[in-house]
Design a protein around this motif. Structure first.
Motif, PDB file in Angstrom:
ATOM      1  N   LEU A  31       0.851  -1.181   0.000  1.00  0.00           N
ATOM      2  CA  LEU A  31       0.000   0.000   0.000  1.00  0.00           C
ATOM      3  C   LEU A  31       0.889   1.233   0.000  1.00  0.00           C
ATOM      4  O   LEU A  31       1.838   1.327   0.773  1.00  0.00           O
ATOM      5  N   LYS A 304      -4.478   3.205  14.300  1.00  0.00           N
ATOM      6  CA  LYS A 304      -3.584   3.234  13.148  1.00  0.00           C
ATOM      7  C   LYS A 304      -3.437   1.854  12.523  1.00  0.00           C
ATOM      8  O   LYS A 304      -3.547   1.690  11.295  1.00  0.00           O
ATOM      9  N   LEU A 308      -4.821   0.897   8.719  1.00  0.00           N
ATOM     10  CA  LEU A 308      -3.896   0.450   7.677  1.00  0.00           C
ATOM     11  C   LEU A 308      -4.181  -0.982   7.243  1.00  0.00           C
ATOM     12  O   LEU A 308      -4.061  -1.324   6.058  1.00  0.00           O
ATOM     13  N   GLU A 309      -4.600  -1.819   8.176  1.00  0.00           N
ATOM     14  CA  GLU A 309      -4.943  -3.202   7.816  1.00  0.00           C
ATOM     15  C   GLU A 309      -6.159  -3.233   6.904  1.00  0.00           C
ATOM     16  O   GLU A 309      -6.196  -3.998   5.926  1.00  0.00           O
ATOM     17  N   THR A 312      -5.050  -1.961   3.491  1.00  0.00           N
ATOM     18  CA  THR A 312      -4.209  -2.962   2.838  1.00  0.00           C
ATOM     19  C   THR A 312      -5.050  -4.115   2.310  1.00  0.00           C
ATOM     20  O   THR A 312      -4.820  -4.629   1.207  1.00  0.00           O
ATOM     21  N   TYR A 326      -9.223   8.429   5.493  1.00  0.00           N
ATOM     22  CA  TYR A 326      -7.904   8.303   6.116  1.00  0.00           C
ATOM     23  C   TYR A 326      -6.763   8.663   5.163  1.00  0.00           C
ATOM     24  O   TYR A 326      -5.603   8.608   5.573  1.00  0.00           O
ATOM     25  N   ALA A 330      -3.141   8.367   6.504  1.00  0.00           N
ATOM     26  CA  ALA A 330      -2.542   7.063   6.224  1.00  0.00           C
ATOM     27  C   ALA A 330      -1.283   7.202   5.372  1.00  0.00           C
ATOM     28  O   ALA A 330      -0.301   6.467   5.562  1.00  0.00           O
ATOM     29  N   TRP A 333       1.491   7.946   7.627  1.00  0.00           N
ATOM     30  CA  TRP A 333       1.956   6.737   8.316  1.00  0.00           C
ATOM     31  C   TRP A 333       2.846   5.888   7.396  1.00  0.00           C
ATOM     32  O   TRP A 333       3.894   5.399   7.801  1.00  0.00           O
ATOM     33  N   LEU A 334       2.412   5.748   6.147  1.00  0.00           N
ATOM     34  CA  LEU A 334       3.175   4.934   5.196  1.00  0.00           C
ATOM     35  C   LEU A 334       4.533   5.564   4.891  1.00  0.00           C
ATOM     36  O   LEU A 334       5.529   4.838   4.726  1.00  0.00           O
ATOM     37  N   ARG A 337       7.285   4.603   7.405  1.00  0.00           N
ATOM     38  CA  ARG A 337       7.728   3.201   7.544  1.00  0.00           C
ATOM     39  C   ARG A 337       9.187   3.057   7.112  1.00  0.00           C
ATOM     40  O   ARG A 337       9.659   3.720   6.217  1.00  0.00           O
TER      41      ARG A 337
END
Length: 337
Positions: A31, A304, A308-309, A312, A326, A330, A333-334, A337
């Motif tokens: 994602l 979070k 994300l789950e 994904t 989101y 989101a 957040w990505l 990573r």
């Protein structure tokens, strides 16, 4: 002394789960911010953003406050926004005519965003009438010889064509009819082409279900709707119908097709993806968002991680584009990573 001899197990899938880098190396689904589309609302007649009670963290924006939100999406790497307009109650009528008015809130918002950001982000305009009609349905109503009231399919399609042209003129890159009217894609494609907007794409809500997951959205757009939309949106029990609808939209000229809602319809996303020659989108809708937010607020889930789950899983099912509240968050957040 107890001993634990090594088992004779030559195949050990856990070898590819031993560390974060190993899991990232072997991940089958990735994602990314570019898969996400931020949904935004712009409301006429307000001086500052208004939080949507049933969608914590989401707002009805002013023409001024929506611009920083678009900038945040761009900075996070989000590919597109999907824009909804919320008119004043006094501007609504039975036909939803403010939807295609040049000075209507949605067209003013499209124009302001396009002028400010140009080609930095894809502007998708919602091309439906439910926000603009005083009855809340997705098109003008008619009564048959037996007194049954329903949405007039062909009159609605005619209105969508006017709406699409006005949105293209305002600067939308993509129009997105969500009314599930028969023949809407072919008619809109012809109307856009005839008006000189052959470069404007169509994202078709091809498999939109008459879903209970849409509830909070009605708060978001100030809907006056009562009743249901079961005569034009799909029965949640049906599968083949979605495949048929998507195939028809592709044949009529849709550049992209969509499944809505998303997480309860992952099977539909996968099956449409398996045959579609055009990109497939899915809409992670208001009810899906609200459930995560409500459970997270109680401390029952990791907000979070669950968000994300969910996203994904939608991507894994085949959606290359995900409309979600989101998106910008989101993407941040990505990026970390």
């Amino acid at each position: 002394m107890f001993s634990n001899p090594t088992l004779d197990v030559p195949v050990r899938p856990r070898r590819l789960r031993t560390s974060g880098p190993m899991r990232a190396l072997t991940a089958e689904t990735r994602l990314a911010p570019a898969n996400l589309i931020q949904v935004l609302f712009v409301r006429d007649g307000i001086d500052s953003p208004v939080e949507i009670a049933s969608m914590p963290g989401q707002y009805q924006h002013t023409l001024d406050s929506v611009l920083p939100e678009v900038q945040k999406a761009i900075d996070a790497g989000v590919a597109a926004i999907d824009l909804f307009g919320v008119p004043k109650d006094e501007d609504k009528d039975a036909a939803g005519s403010v939807a295609w008015a040049e000075d209507g809130i949605l067209n003013r918002a499209i124009a302001a965003i396009r002028q400010e950001f140009g080609e930095q982000i894809v502007i998708i305009a919602d091309t439906c009438l439910d926000e603009f009609t005083d009855h809340g349905h997705c098109g003008p109503l008619s009564t048959d010889d037996f007194g049954v009231v329903s949405v007039d399919n062909d009159a609605a399609v005619e209105a969508y064509c006017k709406m699409a042209i006005s949105q293209a003129k305002a600067g939308a890159h993509t129009v997105s009819p969500s009314g599930m009217m028969d023949g809407q894609i072919a008619a809109m494609r012809a109307a856009l082409d005839d008006a000189g907007y052959s470069h404007v794409s169509i994202l078709a809500y091809s498999a939109k279900y008459a879903s209970a997951f849409f509830g909070p959205f009605r708060d978001a757009v100030g809907s006056t709707f009562t009743g249901d939309r079961k005569t034009y949106q799909q029965d949640p029990a049906n599968r083949r119908e979605s495949l048929y609808e998507a195939a028809l939209d592709i044949e009529e000229g849709a550049d992209m097709v969509m499944v809505k809602p998303a997480t309860a319809y992952l099977d539909i996303i996968r099956e449409i993806t398996d045959f579609s020659p055009v990109p497939v989108a899915a809409y992670h809708v208001s009810g899906e968002y609200a459930m995560i937010e409500a459970a997270a607020a109680q401390g029952w889930i990791d907000r979070k991680a669950v968000a994300l789950e969910a996203l994904t899983g939608i991507h894994r099912a085949g959606a290359t584009m995900i409309l979600t509240y989101y998106a910008t968050e989101a993407a941040g957040w990505l990026n970390q990573r």
